[in-house]
Design a protein around this motif. Structure first.
Motif, PDB file in Angstrom:
ATOM      1  N   PHE A   1       0.833  -1.204   0.000  1.00  0.00           N
ATOM      2  CA  PHE A   1       0.000   0.000   0.000  1.00  0.00           C
ATOM      3  C   PHE A   1       0.874   1.262   0.000  1.00  0.00           C
ATOM      4  O   PHE A   1       0.631   2.200  -0.753  1.00  0.00           O
ATOM      5  N   LEU A   2       1.911   1.266   0.859  1.00  0.00           N
ATOM      6  CA  LEU A   2       2.793   2.442   0.930  1.00  0.00           C
ATOM      7  C   LEU A   2       3.564   2.645  -0.375  1.00  0.00           C
ATOM      8  O   LEU A   2       3.766   3.773  -0.828  1.00  0.00           O
TER       9      LEU A   2
ATOM     10  N   PRO B   1       2.356   6.873  -2.559  1.00  0.00           N
ATOM     11  CA  PRO B   1       3.371   7.715  -1.907  1.00  0.00           C
ATOM     12  C   PRO B   1       2.747   8.858  -1.102  1.00  0.00           C
ATOM     13  O   PRO B   1       3.302   9.265  -0.079  1.00  0.00           O
ATOM     14  N   ASN B   2       1.572   9.330  -1.533  1.00  0.00           N
ATOM     15  CA  ASN B   2       0.931  10.442  -0.812  1.00  0.00           C
ATOM     16  C   ASN B   2       0.494  10.070   0.605  1.00  0.00           C
ATOM     17  O   ASN B   2       0.258  10.920   1.440  1.00  0.00           O
ATOM     18  N   TRP B   3       0.370   8.778   0.879  1.00  0.00           N
ATOM     19  CA  TRP B   3      -0.052   8.348   2.214  1.00  0.00           C
ATOM     20  C   TRP B   3       1.136   8.111   3.149  1.00  0.00           C
ATOM     21  O   TRP B   3       0.957   7.857   4.340  1.00  0.00           O
ATOM     22  N   ARG B   4       2.360   8.142   2.621  1.00  0.00           N
ATOM     23  CA  ARG B   4       3.502   7.628   3.391  1.00  0.00           C
ATOM     24  C   ARG B   4       3.699   8.261   4.767  1.00  0.00           C
ATOM     25  O   ARG B   4       4.074   7.581   5.689  1.00  0.00           O
ATOM     26  N   ASN B   5       3.477   9.565   4.889  1.00  0.00           N
ATOM     27  CA  ASN B   5       3.654  10.149   6.226  1.00  0.00           C
ATOM     28  C   ASN B   5       2.326  10.356   6.930  1.00  0.00           C
ATOM     29  O   ASN B   5       2.266  11.003   7.964  1.00  0.00           O
ATOM     30  N   LYS B   6       1.288   9.796   6.352  1.00  0.00           N
ATOM     31  CA  LYS B   6      -0.040  10.108   6.900  1.00  0.00           C
ATOM     32  C   LYS B   6      -0.729   8.901   7.518  1.00  0.00           C
ATOM     33  O   LYS B   6      -1.845   8.998   7.989  1.00  0.00           O
TER      34      LYS B   6
ATOM     35  N   ILE C   1      10.825  -2.540   6.286  1.00  0.00           N
ATOM     36  CA  ILE C   1       9.839  -1.555   5.819  1.00  0.00           C
ATOM     37  C   ILE C   1      10.045  -0.202   6.516  1.00  0.00           C
ATOM     38  O   ILE C   1       9.968   0.852   5.884  1.00  0.00           O
ATOM     39  N   ASN C   2      10.354  -0.245   7.821  1.00  0.00           N
ATOM     40  CA  ASN C   2      10.615   1.013   8.522  1.00  0.00           C
ATOM     41  C   ASN C   2      11.861   1.696   7.977  1.00  0.00           C
ATOM     42  O   ASN C   2      11.916   2.917   7.863  1.00  0.00           O
ATOM     43  N   GLY C   3      12.862   0.891   7.617  1.00  0.00           N
ATOM     44  CA  GLY C   3      14.069   1.456   7.012  1.00  0.00           C
ATOM     45  C   GLY C   3      13.751   2.076   5.665  1.00  0.00           C
ATOM     46  O   GLY C   3      14.280   3.122   5.294  1.00  0.00           O
ATOM     47  N   ARG C   4      12.846   1.445   4.947  1.00  0.00           N
ATOM     48  CA  ARG C   4      12.539   1.898   3.592  1.00  0.00           C
ATOM     49  C   ARG C   4      11.650   3.142   3.581  1.00  0.00           C
ATOM     50  O   ARG C   4      11.864   4.063   2.806  1.00  0.00           O
ATOM     51  N   PHE C   5      10.638   3.175   4.437  1.00  0.00           N
ATOM     52  CA  PHE C   5       9.656   4.261   4.369  1.00  0.00           C
ATOM     53  C   PHE C   5       9.690   5.215   5.569  1.00  0.00           C
ATOM     54  O   PHE C   5       8.925   6.171   5.613  1.00  0.00           O
ATOM     55  N   GLY C   6      10.541   4.935   6.555  1.00  0.00           N
ATOM     56  CA  GLY C   6      10.576   5.787   7.736  1.00  0.00           C
ATOM     57  C   GLY C   6      11.327   7.085   7.473  1.00  0.00           C
ATOM     58  O   GLY C   6      12.009   7.230   6.462  1.00  0.00           O
TER      59      GLY C   6
ATOM     60  N   PRO D   1       6.598   4.006   9.761  1.00  0.00           N
ATOM     61  CA  PRO D   1       5.233   3.593   9.397  1.00  0.00           C
ATOM     62  C   PRO D   1       4.682   2.443  10.238  1.00  0.00           C
ATOM     63  O   PRO D   1       3.470   2.286  10.331  1.00  0.00           O
ATOM     64  N   ILE D   2       5.559   1.611  10.843  1.00  0.00           N
ATOM     65  CA  ILE D   2       5.045   0.472  11.617  1.00  0.00           C
ATOM     66  C   ILE D   2       5.584   0.504  13.043  1.00  0.00           C
ATOM     67  O   ILE D   2       6.794   0.586  13.251  1.00  0.00           O
ATOM     68  N   HIS D   3       4.680   0.455  13.996  1.00  0.00           N
ATOM     69  CA  HIS D   3       5.082   0.242  15.393  1.00  0.00           C
ATOM     70  C   HIS D   3       4.708  -1.179  15.737  1.00  0.00           C
ATOM     71  O   HIS D   3       3.534  -1.541  15.703  1.00  0.00           O
ATOM     72  N   HIS D   4       5.712  -1.974  16.082  1.00  0.00           N
ATOM     73  CA  HIS D   4       5.446  -3.372  16.374  1.00  0.00           C
ATOM     74  C   HIS D   4       5.793  -3.642  17.826  1.00  0.00           C
ATOM     75  O   HIS D   4       6.910  -3.384  18.260  1.00  0.00           O
TER      76      HIS D   4
END
Ligand code: ADP
Length: 489
Positions: free
Chosen positions: A305-306, A310-315, A346-351, A357-360
């Motif tokens: 999805f991310l 791309p417009n959702w990435r920080n949202k 994924i956090n490395g890629r989109f953070g 983006p993910i809190h685990h």
């Protein structure tokens, strides 16, 4: 000798489950500290006031000495609990082995473990022997405490051998059995080396219950195809004996969740969460860390999805709460590191420097934190690959009266049968479909969210756990009466 009888006129219900609803910590040779745990089954049965309920099960601890056993039994008695003592070897072979490494994966369509598939029948056989032995120990304790007129309700895949053990010794005993997991297609059940014995044993019960009609139908098919018995609209018939088979979908104690939202501590948690994630949509996953929950698949769908939006990435942020369970089983250890690796990538890629983006979280939450999370999040993602019912989806709906968030729900969870009309149903194996459902959920207009939520909320508040338990037990009572009538005719 003479004994004062303080028994109420209520019918006694003996609930037999692998685990007692308590955790026990030993403080000395003869001293135990007990804490009631509030699982779904406990709250369901506490709500059934028409019976005088006793619990029979394993306390989750190894107590090799007699002094300790006596003291524990005495302490448990105050909580209306009766212990079954299992030694470490039996627990290893029966619980970790046969229950969690053979029956659990098979019933969830994962199949049988590799090493057993390669004809190491000895280990399979010894685990099955331990399973039978453990079930026999449960039966001994039931027999010891049984009084005429009691109803005995056996629970789950741990105790499939119990109905037969009980009926063999006392054919008049009222015995019900309920399965909390899926019952798989008869073609899957056929793979089990002990398929015949287990089916025959379950059929010794008077009433057999499942969460959905599909599971009940699969069970009847297994009996007709594997045992060659006759299926009737009411159940299965074997040499004139009818075993009634029906669906009893469980629910939750929805009041407990709805009321909790008013508590100041829950409100405080909600405030903190809202501030922390202000300006972003929040998606929630709450699961035991189990291969049936489809956690890697869910996270990969979120990544897709991310990637595509791309417009959702920080949202948007995904909060995945995953409680470790069965940490002794190697598959579960592997799953933990697999999930950590995907989340890290994924956090490395989109953070960014300020947000990921993910809190685990690898831990369980207390009830108040959990309610707050359910209440403030915009979307719940339940992507089980198979799941008997999935109560997390019910709990989320119960807490969403003001926000009206969206539930994305796997079609392979039992809950899809009841919450399907309000949820967005997905095939969790189809990462593309789940990714686009995430987009659909995040963009859903308020009136559609409201309509969907309303549909599910109505269901959740009107199909409670208490009602589930009391329906099963009254059916069991009726079943017995019917059977008696038939034999008299
Ligand atoms: P399962 O029985 O397979 O674990 P369910 O969804 O039916 O799945 O039930 C899980 C129960 O455990 C729910 O009542 C849920 O609230 C609770 N639970 C699951 N994960 C957590 C967690 N991380 N913290 C606290 N409770 C949890």
């Amino acid at each position: 000798g003479e004994r004062l009888d303080f028994r109420t006129s209520k019918q006694r219900l003996l609930v037999v489950a692998n685990r007692l609803p308590v955790s026990a910590v030993r403080h000395g040779e003869d001293s135990w500290q007990l804490e009631m745990s509030v699982g779904g089954l406990v709250t369901a049965l506490l709500g059934v006031k028409e019976f005088d309920t006793r619990w029979i099960g394993w306390a989750g601890v190894n107590v090799p000495d007699e002094i300790g056993q006596k003291a524990l039994a005495k302490a448990l008695d105050e909580k209306r609990c009766i212990p079954v003592f299992l030694d470490e070897e039996v627990v290893h072979q029966y619980y970790n082995g046969y229950c969690n490494n053979i029956l659990w994966p098979l019933f969830h369509y994962i199949g049988l473990p590799q090493e057993d598939r390669l004809a190491t029948t000895r280990s399979f056989q010894s685990q099955f022997d331990a399973y039978k032995k453990a079930n026999q120990l449960f039966a001994d304790v039931v027999n010891e405490h049984y009084e005429e007129g009691d109803v005995v309700w056996c629970h789950d895949y741990h105790l499939m051998f119990l109905p037969k053990c009980l009926k063999e010794r006392n054919s008049k005993m009222k015995v019900g059995w309920f399965l909390h997991t899926p019952f798989p297609s008869s073609e899957i059940h056929r793979m089990l080396p002990s398929r015949l014995e287990l089916l025959r044993s379950v059929l010794a019960a008077d009433l057999v219950g499942f969460h959905t009609y599909d599971y009940a139908r699969h069970f009847v098919s297994a009996c007709t195809r594997i045992l060659g018995l006759e299926g009737t609209p009411e159940g299965v018939e074997d040499q004139g004996k009818l075993t009634r088979i029906a669906a009893f979908p469980v629910g939750i104690d929805s009041e407990r969740f709805i009321k909790a939202l008013e508590l100041p501590e829950v409100q405080d948690h909600m405030k903190v969460l809202k501030q922390r994630f202000a300006g972003r949509k929040v998606m929630l996953g709450v699961d035991r860390l189990d291969m049936i929950k489809g956690i890697p698949q869910k996270i990969l769908a979120f990544e897709k999805f991310l990637e595509e939006n791309p417009n959702w990435r920080n949202k948007v942020v995904l909060l995945q709460i995953a409680v470790p369970t069965r940490t002794d089983v190697p598959e579960y250890q592997k799953l933990t590191s697999q999930v950590h690796e995907i989340v890290g990538r994924i956090n490395g890629r989109f953070g960014s420097l300020t947000a990921v983006p993910i809190h685990h979280l690898d831990r369980s939450l207390d009830f108040h934190e959990l309610c707050a999370l359910y209440a403030v999040t915009d979307v719940a993602l339940v992507t089980s690959l198979r799941d008997g019912m999935n109560l997390v989806s019910y709990e989320y709906v119960a807490c969403q009266e003001s926000k009206k968030g969206v539930l994305i729900l796997s079609e392979f969870a039992g809950a899809a049968q009841s919450l399907g009309a309000g949820a967005i149903l997905v095939n969790p194996w189809n990462v593309t479909e789940v990714a686009s459902s995430i987009g659909y959920a995040l963009n859903m207009p308020a009136d559609e969210r409201e309509k969907r939520h309303h549909h599910n909320f109505k269901h959740v508040i009107s199909h409670t756990a208490q009602e589930w338990a009391s329906t099963f037990v009254s059916e069991l009572n009726v079943t017995i009466v019917e059977a008696q009538l038939r034999t008299r005719q």
